[in-house]
Structure formats: structure tokens, C-alpha cells
Design a protein around this motif. Structure first.
Motif, PDB file in Angstrom:
ATOM      1  N   GLY C 160       0.867  -1.183  -0.193  1.00 16.40           N
ATOM      2  CA  GLY C 160       0.088   0.070  -0.033  1.00 16.40           C
ATOM      3  C   GLY C 160       0.719   1.303  -0.060  1.00 16.40           C
ATOM      4  O   GLY C 160       2.026   1.290  -0.549  1.00 16.40           O
ATOM      5  N   ASN C 161       0.318   2.281   0.534  1.00 19.51           N
ATOM      6  CA  ASN C 161       1.257   3.626   0.381  1.00 19.51           C
ATOM      7  C   ASN C 161       2.132   3.669   1.526  1.00 19.51           C
ATOM      8  O   ASN C 161       2.423   2.707   2.141  1.00 19.51           O
ATOM      9  N   ARG C 162       2.633   4.806   1.924  1.00 17.52           N
ATOM     10  CA  ARG C 162       3.865   4.991   2.678  1.00 17.52           C
ATOM     11  C   ARG C 162       3.232   4.667   4.266  1.00 17.52           C
ATOM     12  O   ARG C 162       4.149   4.256   4.960  1.00 17.52           O
ATOM     13  N   ARG C 163       2.099   4.965   4.525  1.00 18.33           N
ATOM     14  CA  ARG C 163       1.892   4.724   5.796  1.00 18.33           C
ATOM     15  C   ARG C 163       1.574   3.158   5.986  1.00 18.33           C
ATOM     16  O   ARG C 163       1.933   2.607   7.287  1.00 18.33           O
ATOM     17  N   ALA C 165       3.396   1.039   4.466  1.00 20.94           N
ATOM     18  CA  ALA C 165       5.040   0.521   4.794  1.00 20.94           C
ATOM     19  C   ALA C 165       5.177   0.495   6.112  1.00 20.94           C
ATOM     20  O   ALA C 165       5.623  -0.430   6.895  1.00 20.94           O
TER      21      ALA C 165
ATOM     22  N   ARG E 124      11.798   1.200   1.598  1.00 19.73           N
ATOM     23  CA  ARG E 124      10.433   1.974   1.230  1.00 19.73           C
ATOM     24  C   ARG E 124       9.962   3.241   2.147  1.00 19.73           C
ATOM     25  O   ARG E 124       9.826   4.318   1.597  1.00 19.73           O
ATOM     26  N   SER E 128      10.107   7.329   1.378  1.00 20.63           N
ATOM     27  CA  SER E 128       9.098   8.275   1.464  1.00 20.63           C
ATOM     28  C   SER E 128       9.122   9.149   2.469  1.00 20.63           C
ATOM     29  O   SER E 128       8.495  10.235   2.723  1.00 20.63           O
TER      30      SER E 128
END
Lengths: 251, 490, 507, 81, 147
Positions: C160-163, C165, E124, E128
Motif C-alpha cells: 500500500g502507501n507509505r503509511r 509500509a 521503502r 518516502s
């Protein structure tokens, strides 16, 4: 957080230490674990049942072969998981393909030459480890890691693009999947010939030797399967982690 | 004599089958209303067919098979059930007629949804009436709560939503918090059996202390009966369109509440066993308190529908009070009062709605002199008032008579006083409306000009219900016999 | 062939995963079809498995991997053991997986971009792991399979998105601690008993009378701690809400219903078969009452945390925390009815969480908004989706005839039988909180108006026409199937409960 | 199995673990962790678990260290704790 | 008192020294996993934690007088060629228990897989958030931060 962590650690530690008092002394041959029926069976009967002198290999690939299949799956998951998480599939087409002499653009000459000499030796030894797992320490997993490491070494010395030409991403994934297919497929072959899953004795009709030798041969087959997967995945992990998933230039 | 029969199932299904028809015919309102009517008449006819059978002393039973270990989902039609079903199904026909007039008169939105939910809720009501065990009763009780929610919040504005919120939170909250655990406790104590029997399935299986708690939990948990302190959903739910208020708050919802309470007293515990335990007095006093308090509150309400709502709370209190006396006469009075109050109160609601459709008036203070404008409506209103107060030529007197007799029989003189006081209060909050509607001086009258009644579809039902009120005074035999099947009173 | 069903359930998705990776990332439809066919086959085998268990006299099937017979009463190989509970849970896992594959079809392309093949592979491997966990009878094999499910879920969440991760990283830390504790507990058992087969460990402890040894007790505590971490039992729940709510939609809707439930199954397995009810429930231990109170706290805390959420998915994940409290409490009530309730709740909770997560994903997809306000007026524009959501919500609240009602019924009757009224109160309290939570949403969906709704064409009686949800059928159909299963599991609860009751070992 | 040898390795292991966690330079920490892996591999060989030792040498000291270094290179090298 | 302490050490610490050290290592790892701020440090802690458990398992399998669990050539020869029953040739006490070794091979593999995946995820995260310190990441995620 520190305090909380400290308290948690102290409590758990005290709990664990409290239990150690209850254990048999370290190295006690009479402890239930060592004396138990299961481990006695492994030690005494391995040679009769499977004709393999290395008990660890026998237990790994036969008695608990089901476990080992999943161990291979774990590696496979790690590999494709890392690709899935990290890999960025971008403008692949726009990148110029590396020329044949790309081997030589990076790294030091001495390093590269040494590498070219050492890598075959490593790979040879790795193959020996895989094949000789029945008689000496080693087996598919260790040998596979070494094979994978030889590619990593190659990538370190000559650059990732050069290594990628020998073990591209697509190829790595195919090899990795093929490894498990060999392992699980061998189990399914047993199933088709009337035995339980991974019951190698049922392969007796199509393998040379008696039922015990069928087990021994089958172990070699599944070890090769493990080696396939491990080799490919080790290199895939390295190549993704060292380039943040871009697979351009290594370290 | 128990016999298996599909009649209860079919009766229950009829209005459910109407739902898809109503949804399919949403583009042709006439055909849609036709479907509702067909279902309503069919339902009434089926109930009527069952009445003679029940009067023969037979009990009809239908089981869907066990849904929980030892608990089938079953219908069991006895005197009490058929009486309630009779009232509900007959009034559904009238209410539908009235609703058509009302909804079209006011050009309401979402009429399809309205009629569909209406059909579901009547089906749930019949389910409650025929429920053969506590679990089935609970199931349909919850279905009724949910299916009436869209009706209560029909307008969808802020007021309706907050009313709906109170409605649902009270009904669902009490049923989940009180009835569910009490029911499971009954199940555990009775050894997995929950069928209503004449002597009560818990009889002899529970002590006085536990019995008290279970009884209170079940009585208060069925909060549709409007007992204080869980009554406040009722006045809030008056934001609903008037036909809804009429059916739900005179017939279906609140009567389901008291019906459940009667079932708890007669079917779960059994009046004899409760007498042994000597725990019903607590319920009596809660009911008595509710009766007096709600009557006093009703006096102070200016909004007509709210006044009717508080009056309903008081009348429901009568029913609970009657059954908690544990005397056969009292229980008979309670059962009769379900029917009598239904006829009277629905008349009153219909009148309130008719006034709103014709004059757009909602407040008592605006009704001065309206008797000349809408004589038929207000005449019906007068009859309804008489019935609710319990004055002659209306059925209300019959049931109140039995209630008073029951009180005397059980020797609770203090409660007798409650009945008398509250009857006087009832008179105080109804009769002035009637009086001022007809007999005010011309200069006080807020209305002039000729007669202007509500549409015929509104007018006819309220005349019929008023007539029913009167009829049930002269000929209450059928109802008496059905109630007698439960209590043994001739 | 029929005797191999239990192995085939696993092998189908395993080969499916390998095939999908071989197909490569360009052939999306082929990947989808492969996964679908494999899981369909697996579902068929799982249902066949249930029939077999029903037909068998002993009530459990045993399948020896590698065909190794036992030696002197001990299993030397790894054995699968499928009793009725296991058969039902396995069927639940593969069926949810199958339905979710259908659901994923249209979403996966936009959520996973180029990694569709990896998604299908990881997802099938996750199913392999879950099925394996449920069926294995070997304590160490269980660990390996737990790690398979963990690794796949780490990867899937981190897609999913960075959150996502970041949450996945926290999940790794917590998950590793949990799994390692479990492994350590198994080590303690091994050092005292010398075997790894669950039945054998149990019989060795029985015959050697090892109960009084402190190391056995500590092994139990460690294993429980490990499992609780994995299932997000209240004070150890920190990783779950973020992980499941930030995960890609198709992943969250799949993992939320299954992961915690399967770990609850493992807990029951450990309590009733590995250690045995006699040991776990004996009054000599400190934990008896304590854990019920912990579960009560879990239920109440989960409900409150859910109440405070404005994000739909996060709210659902906190509800899972509360539901885990239900199941743990039920299992520790020390009586058959409570355990039955806990087992039944595994199935019913999976059905209703699945239903709610699917509905929430569809809503988020259509409105592009993950807050509760996104539901405003949705009954008009997405009636079918909201119907599905409502069914799930009613089940969460616990109204008949949905399955949530019946699991509450069994749990409460268990608590009443042992007289644990505080647990009853907690269950009812959480039902009420759920009612508040869901009716808040349903009311908004029902009455809220979005701008522009008035401009819709008006039919004869003034209500806007029922527009089909403008959602692909491949998403709507799974939702309706899930909603149907909520009702089916509820209506047939007596059958299921009868089957499950046969699986409970006598206490 | 020689228990004196055993104790010495164990003590070194504890030291290596503590140092690996205290060093602020992540590259250094990774290298010390590699040493830790080698020590534990030695310990296992000495305990008779040759297969495990072999694996740990290949994986723990080899691949793990390499991928950790790879990560440290592609992210930040300094750590605040 | 001193005698008692000596007795305690002799009975509980010396024969179980391995077990004590595994607990210490495990606690070091656990403490790092809970309290360290840097993600890589957490992972080092995790690896130490896992190896500690592996150490525990391998310690289970040790027998004081045993060798590696692989048959020597002579033993192999005796059984296979001369057909002597294995239990005569193979003395259980002479071989370490192979089962824990097998289990730990699997555990090592699981450990490295987890580590690899965790490293990928931390890369990752670094990609970000541009940092690997947990508090800085949380700062960025706080409403009003850069999110």
C-alpha cells in the motif's frame, strides 16, 4: 517507552529464567528431548529407513519434508515479497541495453579478474554441497545460498548489470518457482502413484533401487528443488535491496 | 388440542408477499395500492377463518424447524394471539385506506418505501401475535423495530431523524440489554425449552430473587409497552406521518409491547407461579406510576399528537397494570383493553391526521370551533375520547370494567384509586377539546365558512373505527370469548 | 483420491501461486483466472473434506505426510488432523479467499499497478499458510505456517502507501515477537516431552504427569502470549488497526476476516488439544479469572476506540479488536457452551467482517473518501451495497436472524451457565455501542443528501429511481455473497453448532 | 563439546550483541552483527550442530550481513541511538 | 550464605549456562526491538532475538559425549555392507539429537526471510520519509506535518 520496555523485558526474562531451573542440565543425554522416542527413532532408524548417513538431511527432507517444503515457500515468499514491495517497474524500454563489454566498465581490474576465477570454484563447491548433503553437512539450502552468494559476489565485483545478464529478474523468478514445483511436484508424483503426499516409497517403481533407495534418491531431488529456489531468491533479494528496487546499478 | 396447520404461516406471509409487488408496481400508484389492499383483505380473511377454529378450543401450530438447539421457530395461534391478530389485521385495512388518502392529500415523497415498510411491519406484528415461543417473539419484535424505523423517520428532516434515533435507541437498546440476557437466562434455567404454555415454561424452575430480576428485565426490556422510564421514544416518534402514528402507536408497535408483557406474565412465568413468587407487585407499581405521570404530562401538551402519545402511554400502563394483578379478571381486562384501546385511539389519531390534512393544524389551542368546520371528524373524535376515558356507549367501558373488577378481586384498593384518578385525568385532557370544538362562542371560533372535511379516504376509516368502538360496547362477546380462552373467565 | 482431500486443499493454491508467478506480470487476466480456478478447486475439496469428516466414525481425519507410520506410539513424521472445527475453518478460509479473488478482479489493477501477479501469488500463499495452520497437528509445523502467513501479510500490507509500509514494519516487529514466543513455548514443551506432535505432547504430559512443572506453565504462558500478539488481543493489539486500515483495499478485506480468526482457532487448539481443558481450566492457575477480565477490557476498549474513529476502515479494525475479546473470553469461560460460542463466533465473525470490509471498500472506491461522512446519502445511489453493509452491521449489533446474534446467544448462554455476569454485561455493552456506531452510519446513508440528488429524475410518486450501484458486478456479487453467508451461517447455526459440539473434547 | 570454549564464545556473543546495538554508525553495527553471527556459528559447530552452523555461516554471516550493508548504503548511515 | 550462593551457582547456573545466556541475549534483542528508535537497529535487535531462540533449541539437542549427527564411514559400512542391525552399531548417546537442528534450519531461513522483507520495507519507508528514525517519521505523519 524505555521504561516500559525495560519492565517488559525484566518480567519476561524472569519468567524464562524461572523455567530454566526446571530443565534438565545442559548436555544431559538422558533428557526427555534426547531420550525421547522420536529422536531415538531418527538416530537409530534413519539408516535403515532411508540409507542416508546424515540424519539431519534425512529428517529435513523426508521425515519432516512437509516442513521443509514450507521452508522453501518461506524463502520464495520473501523473494517475491521484496520484489512486490520494493521493485519499481518504470521506463524499462527507454533504458539502453547494456553492451557486451559492460562487464568491464565497473570495478577494479584485479577484483574483477579474481572474481572471474573464484566464482566458478564457489559454484562448483556449492554444487558439491548440494549433491553431497546425504553424507556430509550441507544440502540444498546451504548449497543454494552459496550459489546465490556467488552471483552476489559477481554483482559486487563486476556490477549488477553484468550479473543480471546471467541471472535476470524474470529468470530468477522462474527458477525460484521451478524449485518449489520440483519439490511439491515430486510430492504430487508420490500422490499420483498411490502414496500419501511426499511418501517417496511409492516412487519405487520408477526409481532404481529398493524402497529405501527411493527415499534417498527423492531426497536428492527435493534438495535440488530447494537449491533452485534459494539460489534465485538470494540473488533477487540482494539485487533489489542494493538498488532500492530499481535494478540499475549495484553497490 | 394442538394441531399442525399452514394457516398461520400463510397469514404471516401474505403481507410479505405484497412487498415485492409493491416495489415492482412503484410506477403505477393505483396498482401499487391495489396490491396492498389485496394483501390486507386476504390477511383479514385468513385471520377470520382461524377465529372459529380457535373458538373451538383448538390451537394451531406451525414450525419452521429448530433454529437454536431446542428452540424451533414456531407459530402457535391461541386465543390471545388471534385476538391481537384480528385487531391488527382489521385495522390494517382501514389504515391503508386512510394512508392512501393522507399521503396523496399531502403529496408525500417516497410512498413506495412507505407502503413496503408498512407491509413488513404488519407482517412482523402478526409474527409477534402468533409467536409460539419467546425466541420467535423476540425475533419478530426486533424485525418490527427495524421495519418501522423508516416509517418513523419518513420525513427525513432533522426532527424526524432525532425522533428516529430516540425511537431506535430505546427499542433496540432495551431489547438487547434486557430482553436478550433475560431470555438466554430463561433458556438456560428451563433446560432449553422456551415454548409458551398455559402454566408458563419457567414455572417452578426459578427462585424469587432471580424471578424478580428476569420479570423486570423482560417487562422493561419490551420497551414498546411504554412503561416509564423507557417511554420517551413514544412522544418523539410522533414526528412520523399520522397514518404511521395511528397504526404503530395505537395498534402495532405499542400493542406489541404490551402483548409481549402479557405473554411474559402468562406464557413465560404463568400467573399462578408469579403469585407464588410474589414479585409482580413491583411491576404493578411501575405501571401505576406510569399511568398517573403520563396523564399529568398529557394535560400539559399542546401538540395534539403528543397529547395522544402521552395518553397512549397511560393506557398501556393500564394494560400492564391489569395483567400484573394476576387475577383472571384483570388479565381479561388487559386483553380486552388491547382491542378497545386500539379502536378508540386509532380513531383519535385518524382525526388528528384528518385535521392536519384538511386544516394543517397540529395544536390543541388551534382547534377552538373546529367542530363546525369538520363535524364528522370531531364527532368521531368525541366517540374515541369517550372510549379512551371509559365512558358508556363505547368499548372502553367494557375493558375498564374488567380491569376494575380485577383490581377489586385481587384486593389492591390503592390501585383502584389509581384507576379512578387517571380516568378523571383522561377526561380532563380530552373532553375540553371536544367541548371547545363544538360549543365555543362564535367570536372565539378560529374558523368560519362552510364545512370542509378531509378527503373521503381519510374520512371513511375514522367513521368505521368510531363505529367499531361503539359496536364493541354493545357486542363484545367475540372478544370476551377469545380472551376467556386464555384466562378462563366467561 | 478422496483420502488426499486435506492435502489437496493446500496444494491447489500453492501450485496456483507458482503458476501465477510463472505467467508473469503482463498477463493479468490469466493470473486472475488461474487464481480463481485453483481456489475454486480448493473450495470444492474443502467442502468434500467436511462431508468426509461427517462420514467418518471417529470425527477426525488424519493424514500422514510422507506416509510415515508412528513408531512406538509417537508420530515421527508430520501429521494433518482435520476434525469438524478444522474442516469448517478451512472451508471458511478458502471460500473467503475464493470470493475475494472475484472481488479483486477490477480493483487489483489500479491498486497494485504492475504487481498484479505478485499480489495473486502472495494471496494464494497466504491461503496456503492459513489452511496449513488449521489442519496441521505438529507444533513446529504450525510455527512455520504462521510465519508463512505473517510474511505474506507483511508484504501484502506494505504494497500500500507509505503509511502502510510503516504499519507493516510495526507489524513485523510485533509479529516476530509473537511468533518467537510461540516458538520458544514449543521449545519448552519439546525439552520436557521430546516430541512435537500435538496429540503426543498431550499424552506425554498426561502419562508423565508433567503438569506441576513450572516450565510447562511458562510454556503455556509463552505460547498464549505469542498467539495473543498475533491475534491482537487487547493490550497487544497496537499493530492491527493501522496495518489493516492502510493496507490496499483488496488486501484488507481479505486479511481482516481471516487472520485473527485463524489465530483464535490456534488458541483453542492449544488450549483444548495441546494442553487440554483439564490443565488450562484447573483452578490452581492464576490466569483463569484474569483472562476473562482482560477480554472484558478488550471488548470495552475496542468498542470505545471504534466509537471514536472517523475513518471507516479503522473503525472496523477496532471492532475486530473487540470481537477478538469476545472469542478469547468465550474460550476461557471454562465451559462447553462458552467454547462452542467461541468456535461458532470464529465462523460468524469471519462472515460479517468480510461483508463489512467488502462494503467499505466499495464505498471508498465509489466515493473516494474513507471517512464516515462518505456514506452520506448512499442508500439512494448505491442501494445494493448499502443493503449488504446493513446486513453486516445488523450482524455486528447482534440482531436475529444474522449470525452475530447467534454467536452472542451461545457466548452469553455459556457465561450465564458459569455465572460470569460481567462478561455478559460487556457483550451487551459492546452490542449497544455497535448499534450506535452503525446506526450513525446507516442514518447518514439513508437520510443524508448529497448535492445534486434533487436533480435526479423523479418518478410518479416522487421518489428517485433506484439506480444500480454503478459498481462492477465483480465487486457487487462478492458483497452479496458475503451478506448471504452472514444470513446462512445464522439460519443454519443449529446445524453448525451441532457439528462443532461434536468436535469439543470433553472437559 | 568443550565447555570452557563454550563459555568464552558465549561471553563474546553477549558483548558483540551489546556493541552492535550501541554503535551509532549503522555500518559498524552491521559489521559487529556479522561478527556476532560468526561467533554463534562457531558455537554451533562446537555443539555438534554442523548443519546449523553451516547454514548460519552462509546465511547469518553471509547473506544477512550483505543485505544489511546494502540497505545501510542505500539509506542513512548514521543513527541517533 | 556464601555457601548457599555457591550452591545456587553450582546447581542452577553452571549446568544451565547456555540457557542463561540465551535468556540474556533474547532480552537484549527484545529490549532493542521495543525501545530502539532507528528501524535498522530494531532489526538488528530482532535478529539477535531470533538467534537467541535458535541457540536455545540447539542447546536442547546437545548431549555431553556426543558427536555430530552424521554416521561415519565405518558405521555406515558396518550397517549397509555387513548387514548388522543399526541399533547395535549406533549408540544413541554418541549422536547429537538431529531434530532440533532440522527445526533450526527452518528457523534460520524464516529469520533471514523476515529480515530481508523488513529491510525492503525500511528502504521503502526511507524512500518516502527520508529518514529511518521512528520519532521523525511519526512527526511527519502528525496532522500539520508534511503529510
Amino acid at each position: 517507552m524505555k521504561l516500559f520496555g525495560f519492565i517488559a523485558v525484566i518480567i519476561v526474562g524472569a519468567l524464562l529464567l524461572a523455567a530454566t531451573g526446571d530443565f534438565p542440565a545442559w548436555g544431559d543425554a538422558g533428557s526427555p528431548a534426547s531420550q525421547g522416542q522420536v529422536s531415538s527413532f531418527y538416530i537409530e532408524q534413519t539408516i535403515n529407513e532411508t540409507k542416508v548417513p546424515n540424519m539431519v538431511t534425512a529428517v529435513l527432507a523426508d521425515f519432516r519434508g512437509y516442513d521443509t517444503m514450507f521452508e522453501t515457500v518461506v524463502i520464495f515468499i520473501a523473494g517475491i515479497g521484496i520484489i512486490a514491495v520494493l521493485r519499481t517497474f518504470g521506463d524499462q524500454a527507454s533504458k539502453a541495453p547494456d553492451g557486451p563489454e559492460a562487464d568491464n566498465d565497473s570495478g577494479d581490474l584485479i577484483v574483477r579478474t579474481t572474481c572471474h576465477m573464484v566464482v566458478p570454484l564457489i559454484q562448483l563447491f556449492a554444487l558439491y554441497v548440494i549433491a553431497h548433503g546425504h553424507h556430509s553437512p550441507g544440502g540444498g539450502f546451504q548449497g543454494g545460498v552459496m550459489l546465490g552468494a556467488s552471483y552476489i559476489l559477481f554483482a559486487l565485483a563486476c556490477g549488477l548489470p553484468a550479473a543480471k545478464r546471467r541471472m535476470g529478474e524474470r529468470r530468477a523468478i522462474i527458477i525460484a518457482a521451478a524449485g518449489i514445483i520440483i519439490y511439491a511436484g515430486w510430492g504430487v508424483a508420490c500422490l499420483l502413484l498411490g502414496g500419501n503426499f511426499l511418501d517417496y516409497t511409492s516412487l519405487d517403481p520408477i526409481l532404481p533401487g529398493d524402497e529405501q533407495m527411493a527415499r534417498s534418491h527423492s531426497m536428492l531431488v527435493v534438495e535440488i528443488g530447494v537449491a533452485f529456489t534459494v539460489t534465485a531468491i538470494m540473488f533477487a533479494i540482494y539485487s533489489n535491496l542494493s538498488t532500492r528496487g530499481r535494478l540499475e546499478k549495484g553497490l | 388440542m394442538i394441531e399442525e396447520s399452514f394457516l398461520p404461516l400463510i397469514t404471516w406471509m401474505v403481507s410479505l408477499l405484497a412487498v415485492p409487488a409493491i416495489l415492482l408496481l412503484r410506477r403505477t400508484p393505483n396498482a401499487r395500492e391495489m396490491a396492498t389492499f389485496v394483501a390486507a383483505f386476504a390477511k383479514f380473511a385468513l385471520v377470520a377463518v382461524m377465529v372459529p377454529m380457535i373458538l373451538d378450543g383448538r390451537v394451531l401450530r406451525f414450525s419452521f424447524g429448530e433454529i437454536l438447539p431446542g428452540i424451533p421457530l414456531e407459530f402457535r395461534v391461541d386465543g390471545l394471539g388471534i385476538l391481537f391478530a384480528l385487531v391488527a389485521s382489521s385495522l390494517w385495512i382501514l389504515t391503508t385506506l386512510y394512508a392512501v388518502g393522507y399521503m396523496r392529500g399531502l403529496k408525500e415523497h417516497d410512498q413506495t418505501r412507505f407502503f413496503a415498510c408498512f407491509a413488513v411491519s404488519i407482517s412482523a406484528t402478526i409474527g409477534v401475535a402468533f409467536a409460539g415461543n419467546l425466541f420467535t417473539l423476540y425475533l419478530f419484535y426486533e424485525v418490527l423495530s427495524l421495519s418501522t424505523y423508516p416509517l418513523v423517520t419518513h420525513h427525513g428532516d432533522k426532527e424526524a431523524r432525532s425522533g428516529g434515533r430516540t425511537y431506535l435507541s430505546h427499542l433496540l437498546g432495551t431489547s438487547v440489554a434486557f430482553v436478550l440476557p433475560a431470555m438466554i437466562y430463561c433458556w438456560v434455567r428451563s433446560g432449553g425449552d422456551m415454548s409458551f404454555t398455559d402454566g408458563g415454561f419457567l414455572a417452578g424452575k426459578i427462585g424469587a430473587g432471580d424471578g424478580m430480576i428476569v420479570l423486570l428485565a423482560l417487562t422493561l426490556g419490551f420497551a414498546k409497552s411504554g412503561l416509564m422510564p423507557f417511554h420517551s421514544w413514544l412522544p418523539n416518534a410522533m414526528v412520523a406521518p399520522t397514518p404511521v402514528s395511528a397504526l404503530l402507536h395505537a395498534v402495532a408497535v405499542v400493542k406489541v409491547g404490551v402483548f409481549c408483557v402479557i405473554r411474559v406474565f402468562t406464557g413465560v412465568f404463568g400467573t399462578d407461579f408469579l403469585g407464588e413468587l410474589d414479585v409482580a407487585t413491583a411491576v404493578s407499581w411501575i405501571a401505576a406510576f406510569t399511568v398517573i405521570t403520563s396523564s399529568l404530562i398529557a394535560l400539559s401538551q399542546d401538540n395534539l399528537k403528543r397529547r395522544l402519545a402521552f395518553s397512549t402511554i397511560g393506557q398501556l400502563g393500564y394494560i400492564v397494570l391489569g395483567v400484573s394483578l394476576l387475577s383472571p379478571l384483570g388479565v381479561t381486562g388487559s386483553i380486552l383493553h388491547i382491542a378497545m384501546h386500539a379502536f378508540g385511539k386509532i380513531t383519535l389519531f385518524f382525526c388528528a391526521g384528518a385535521i392536519y390534512v384538511a386544516m394543517h393544524k397540529k395544536y390543541v389551542s388551534e382547534l377552538v370551533g373546529i367542530g363546525r368546520k369538520m363535524p364528522i371528524t370531531m364527532a368521531a373524535f368525541a366517540i374515541g375520547s369517550l372510549s379512551v376515558i371509559g365512558l358508556p356507549v363505547t368499548g372502553g367501558l367494557v375493558s375498564k370494567w374488567y380491569l376494575v373488577m380485577g383490581t377489586a378481586e385481587s384486593g389492591q384498593i390503592a390501585l383502584l384509586v389509581v384507576f379512578l384518578v387517571s380516568s378523571i385525568l383522561n377526561a380532563c385532557y380530552f373532553l375540553p377539546i371536544v367541548y371547545r370544538a363544538f360549543l365555543c362562542r362564535p367570536e372565539e371560533s378560529l374558523y368560519d365558512g362552510g364545512r370542509q372535511e378531509a378527503p373521503l379516504a381519510c374520512l371513511v376509516p375514522l367513521c368505521i373505527t368510531a363505529a367499531l368502538s361503539v359496536f364493541s360496547f354493545f357486542n363484545p362477546n367475540l372478544l370476551l370469548k377469545l380472551a376467556g380462552l386464555m384466562t378462563g373467565v366467561e | 483420491m478422496t483420502e488426499h482431500f486435506s492435502a489437496l486443499i493446500l496444494l491447489m493454491p500453492l501450485f496456483g501461486a507458482l503458476l501465477v508467478t510463472l505467467l508473469g506480470r503482463e498477463r493479468r487476466t490469466a493470473c486472475w483466472l488461474t487464481a480463481l480456478v485453483c481456489l475454486a478447486a480448493s473450495s470444492a475439496f474443502a467442502i468434500g473434506n467436511i462431508c468426509q469428516v461427517l462420514a467418518s466414525k471417529s470425527g477426525d481425519l488424519r493424514y500422514r505426510m510422507g506416509g510415515w507410520q508412528e513408531s512406538a506410539g509417537y508420530e515421527v513424521g508430520i501429521e494433518l488432523r482435520v476434525d469438524m472445527l478444522a474442516a469448517l475453518v478451512v472451508a471458511m478460509v478458502v471460500l473467503v479467499g475464493f470470493v475475494n479473488i472475484i472481488f479483486a478482479k477490477t480493483r487489483v489493477g489500479s491498486e497494485m499497478k504492475d504487481k498484479v501477479a505478485f499480489f495473486y501469488a502472495l494471496k494464494q500463499l497466504l491461503i496456503v499458510g492459513l489452511c496449513g495452520i488449521v489442519m496441521t497437528n505438529d507444533a513446529f509445523n504450525l510455527y512455520v505456517l504462521i510465519e508463512i502467513t505473517s510474511l505474506t501479510s507483511y508484504a501484502l500490507i506494505a504494497m500500500g502507501n507509505r503509511r502502510a509500509a510503516l504499519s507493516s514494519f510495526n507489524y513485523i516487529i510485533m509479529g516476530t515477537i509473537g511468533a518467537s514466543f510461540y516458538l520458544l513455548g514449543v521449545g519448552y514443551l519439546y525439552i520436557k516431552t521430546g516430541t512435537l506432535n500435538i496429540d503426543d505432547i498431550s499424552s506425554v504430559m498426561q502419562s508423565g504427569d508433567l503438569w506441576a512443572h513450572p516450565s510447562i506453565m511458562i510454556a503455556f504462558v509463552l505460547i498464549m502470549l505469542g498467539i495473543w500478539t498475533k491475534m491482537a488481543f487487547f493490550p497487544l493489539h497496537g499493530w492491527l488497526p493501522n496495518a489493516y486500515s492502510y493496507a490496499p483495499g483488496v488486501v484488507g478485506s481479505f486479511m481482516a476476516p481471516l487472520m485473527t480468526k485463524v489465530m483464535v482457532y490456534v488458541m483453542l487448539r492449544v488450549m483444548l488439544w495441546l494442553f487440554g481443558g483439564e490443565y488450562v481450566y484447573s483452578s490452581g492457575h492464576i490466569w483463569g479469572e484474569l483472562i476473562i477480565w482482560m477480554s472484558i477490557i478488550a471488548i470495552i476498549a475496542g468498542s470505545f476506540l471504534a466509537l471514536a474513529c472517523t475513518d471507516i476502515k479503522k473503525m472496523l479494525t477496532y471492532l475486530i479488536v473487540a470481537e477478538v475479546g469476545y472469542m478469547v473470553g468465550g474460550a476461557w469461560l471454562m465451559d462447553g457452551a462458552g467454547i462452542l460460542g467461541s468456535m461458532y463466533h470464529i465462523l460468524s465473525d469471519a462472515a460479517m467482517t468480510f461483508c463489512l470490509f467488502l462494503a467499505a471498500s466499495i464505498v471508498i472506491l465509489r466515493t473516494g473518501d474513507h471517512r464516515l461522512t462518505a456514506f452520506t446519502g448512499l442508500f439512494r445511489s448505491m442501494p445494493l451495497t448499502m443493503t449488504g453493509f446493513t446486513v453486516g452491521a445488523l450482524s455486528m449489533i447482534g440482531l436475529p436472524p444474522t449470525c452475530g446474534f447467534f454467536s452472542k446467544w451461545y457466548l452469553i448462554s455459556g457465561a450465564i451457565e458459569v455465572g460470569h455476569w460481567s462478561y455478559v454485561a460487556a457483550l451487551l455493552f459492546s452490542s449497544l455501542v455497535n448499534a450506535v456506531i452503525f446506526f450513525r452510519i446507516i442514518e447518514r446513508a439513508y437520510f443524508g443528501r448529497i448535492e445534486g440528488v434533487e436533480s435526479l429524475p423523479v418518478d410518479a410518486d416522487g421518489s428517485p429511481p433506484v439506480v444500480l450501484d454503478r459498481v462492477p458486478y465483480s465487486m457487487l456479487l462478492p458483497l452479496l455473497m458475503a451478506a448471504g453467508s452472514v444470513l446462512l451461517v445464522g439460519i443454519y447455526n443449529e446445524v453448525l453448532a451441532g457439528w462443532l459440539r461434536a468436535a469439543i473434547p470433553s472437559l | 563439546m568443550i565447555w570452557q570454549f563454550d563459555i568464552i564464545i558465549l561471553i563474546f556473543m553477549v558483548l558483540a550483541a551489546i556493541i552492535a546495538l550501541r554503535v551509532k554508525d549503522l555500518l559498524g553495527a552491521t559489521l559487529v552483527f556479522g561478527i556476532y553471527s560468526f561467533l554463534i556459528c562457531l558455537l554451533w559447530a562446537e555443539m555438534g550442530a554442523v548443519d546449523v552452523a553451516f547454514t548460519e555461516a552462509a546465511v547469518g554471516a553471509g547473506v544477512s550481513t550483505v543485505i544489511m550493508i546494502a540497505t545501510v548504503f542505500s539509506t542513512a548511515r548514521r543513527s541517533r541511538d | 550464605m556464601e555457601f548457599l550462593a555457591a550452591g545456587f551457582i553450582e546447581e542452577n547456573i553452571v549446568p544451565k549456562f547456555n540457557y542463561w545466556v540465551y535468556v540474556i541475549l533474547m532480552m537484549i534483542g527484545l529490549f532493542a526491538m521495543i525501545t530502539k528508535n532507528n528501524l535498522i537497529k530494531k532489526l538488528i535487535g530482532m535478529a539477535i532475538f531470533q538467534t537467541a531462540i535458535i541457540l536455545f533449541y540447539v542447546s536442547i539437542g546437545v548431549k555431553a559425549e556426543s558427536g555430530i549427527p552424521i554416521l561415519g564411514h565405518e558405521q555406515h559400512h558396518e550397517i549397509v555392507e555387513e548387514g548388522r542391525a543399526s541399533s547395535e552399531v549406533i549408540k544413541k548417546e554418541k549422536f547429537a539429537n538431529p531434530l532440533p537442528h532440522v527445526l533450526m534450519l527452518t528457523a534460520i531461513v524464516v529469520g533471514v526471510s523476515t529480515l530481508g522483507l523488513a529491510l525492503a520495507i525500511s528502504q521503502r519507508i526511507y524512500g518516502s520519509f527520508n529518514t529511518l528514525e521512528e520519532d521523525e517519521i511519526l512527526d511527519q505523519l502528525r496532522p500539520g506535518g508534511h503529510d
